[in-house]
Design a protein around this motif. Structure first.
Motif, PDB file in Angstrom:
ATOM      1  N   ASP A 163      71.917  42.762  24.048  1.00  0.00           N
ATOM      2  CA  ASP A 163      73.151  43.501  24.303  1.00  0.00           C
ATOM      3  C   ASP A 163      73.919  42.941  25.495  1.00  0.00           C
ATOM      4  O   ASP A 163      75.144  43.083  25.587  1.00  0.00           O
ATOM      5  CB  ASP A 163      72.854  44.986  24.564  1.00  0.00           C
ATOM      6  N   SER A 164      73.192  42.302  26.392  1.00  0.00           N
ATOM      7  CA  SER A 164      73.839  41.786  27.604  1.00  0.00           C
ATOM      8  C   SER A 164      74.611  40.491  27.345  1.00  0.00           C
ATOM      9  O   SER A 164      75.384  40.037  28.188  1.00  0.00           O
ATOM     10  CB  SER A 164      72.794  41.540  28.697  1.00  0.00           C
ATOM     11  N   GLN A 165      74.378  39.882  26.202  1.00  0.00           N
ATOM     12  CA  GLN A 165      75.058  38.641  25.889  1.00  0.00           C
ATOM     13  C   GLN A 165      76.529  38.906  25.597  1.00  0.00           C
ATOM     14  O   GLN A 165      76.872  39.818  24.850  1.00  0.00           O
ATOM     15  CB  GLN A 165      74.400  37.949  24.696  1.00  0.00           C
ATOM     16  N   ASN A 166      77.379  38.104  26.174  1.00  0.00           N
ATOM     17  CA  ASN A 166      78.812  38.267  25.998  1.00  0.00           C
ATOM     18  C   ASN A 166      79.248  37.508  24.744  1.00  0.00           C
ATOM     19  O   ASN A 166      79.580  36.322  24.796  1.00  0.00           O
ATOM     20  CB  ASN A 166      79.566  37.761  27.226  1.00  0.00           C
ATOM     21  N   VAL A 167      79.253  38.205  23.632  1.00  0.00           N
ATOM     22  CA  VAL A 167      79.561  37.563  22.366  1.00  0.00           C
ATOM     23  C   VAL A 167      81.009  37.097  22.316  1.00  0.00           C
ATOM     24  O   VAL A 167      81.308  35.997  21.840  1.00  0.00           O
ATOM     25  CB  VAL A 167      79.273  38.511  21.181  1.00  0.00           C
TER      26      VAL A 167
END
Length: 271
Positions: A163-167
Motif C-alpha cells: 500500500d505504501s508504494q506510489n503507483v
C-alpha cells in the motif's frame, strides 16, 4: 474445419479435442481450459476437460507448442477485439479472466509467463528496474502485445503490491522512460485491480501498428540506443534477424496495399 465430434461434444472439432487433451494432461485448471473454447452461442459440457481423454482415445493430444500457439492466438484475438470495440484490457473483469484465479486467489496460470505476460513481485523503484520494464513493454509492442503484472511471483503466487508504494508516481515514471527512450510511440494501458483482497498493478501493451519500435537513446545498461527489442519465451531480447525481416516484410506489404487502395480510389474518382 476439422470433423466435429458427437453427442455432448458435438460443438468441439477434433483439433480442439486434441488441444484440450494436452491442456488437461499439463494440469491446467478446468475453468481456464474452458475459457478458450466457450463463447456466445456455443455450449460445451463442463465435464469436457475431465472426461475428454477417455472419451476420445483415438485422438492424439496436441503438442505443447501447438497449445502455446493456440493460447497466444486466442488471447491476441480477444485483446484486438477489445481494442477495436473500446473494451479496456486492464479492467477488473479482463484481468480476472486472464489470470483465471481459483477461489482462494492464489493460483494463476501454470506456464502463463511466456510470450504474452511477465510477472513482477513488486513495482521497481530504481532506474534500472524501470528500464527493464520499459524494455519489456517495447518488446511486447514489437510482437503481439502482452501484459505485465506487479504483485505476482514468477510461479504465479499472488502477493499483492504494498500500500505504501506510489503507483501513480510509477505510472508517470514509466511513461516518461518509454516516451524518452523509444520511438515511434506505442499505446499501452494501466490499472490497479483487486484480486481476492490483494491489489495488483497491471500494464497492457498493444501490438504496435508502427513496428519496429526502437530505442532512441541509452538509459542505464538495459536500454541501448538503436536496439530493437522483441518478446521471446519468458524474456525480452534484442530481435533476431528473422523476426526483424518478418516485421519489415509485413510493413512493406501494408504500405503496398495502402498505395494500391489509394490508387484505386483516385482512378474511381477520375472515372
Amino acid at each position: 474445419m476439422s470433423q466435429q465430434t458427437e453427442g455432448i461434444w458435438r460443438s468441439l472439432d477434433r483439433t480442439e479435442v486434441a488441444l484440450i487433451k494436452r491442456m488437461k494432461m499439463n494440469g491446467l485448471p478446468r475453468d481456464f481450459i474452458m475459457s478458450f473454447f466457450v463463447r456466445p452461442g456455443r455450449k460445451i459440457s463442463a465435464a469436457a476437460p475431465n472426461e475428454i481423454i477417455k472419451k476420445f482415445p483415438d485422438i492424439s493430444p496436441a503438442s505443447n507448442e501447438e497449445v502455446a500457439q493456440f493460447i497466444e492466438r486466442r488471447i491476441r484475438e480477444t485483446s484486438n477485439s477489445d481494442r477495436n470495440h473500446g473494451f479496456n484490457p486492464v479492467s477488473s473483469l479482463r484481468v480476472h479472466e486472464i489470470l483465471d484465479l481459483t477461489s482462494d486467489g492464489q493460483s494463476a496460470l501454470p506456464g502463463f509467463e511466456s510470450h504474452f505476460a511477465e510477472f513482477k513481485r513488486e513495482i521497481p523503484a530504481e532506474k534500472a528496474g524501470k528500464a527493464k520494464i520499459a524494455r519489456s513493454m517495447a518488446s511486447f509492442a514489437n510482437n503481439n502485445g502482452g501484459y505485465l503484472f506487479f504483485g505476482i511471483c514468477d510461479d504465479g503466487h499472488i502477493i499483492g503490491i504494498d500500500d505504501s508504494q506510489n503507483v501513480e508516481r510509477f505510472w508517470n515514471d514509466i511513461s516518461d522512460v518509454v516516451t524518452r527512450n523509444f520511438s515511434p510511440f506505442f499505446p499501452w494501458e494501466r490499472s490497479v485491480v483487486e484480486i481476492s483482497g490483494k491489489m495488483i498493478a497491471v500494464i497492457y501493451v498493444f501490438a504496435s501498428d508502427a513496428k519496429p519500435i526502437y530505442s532512441s537513446s541509452n538509459f542505464t545498461k538495459h536500454i541501448e540506443e538503436g536496439s530493437i527489442y522483441f518478446r521471446y519465451n519468458r524474456s525480452s531480447e534484442k530481435i533476431k534477424a528473422g523476426d526483424l525481416f518478418n516485421i519489415l516484410q509485413k510493413r512493406d506489404q501494408r504500405v503496398a496495399a495502402s498505395a494500391l487502395a489509394e490508387g484505386a480510389a483516385v482512378t474511381q474518382t477520375s472515372a
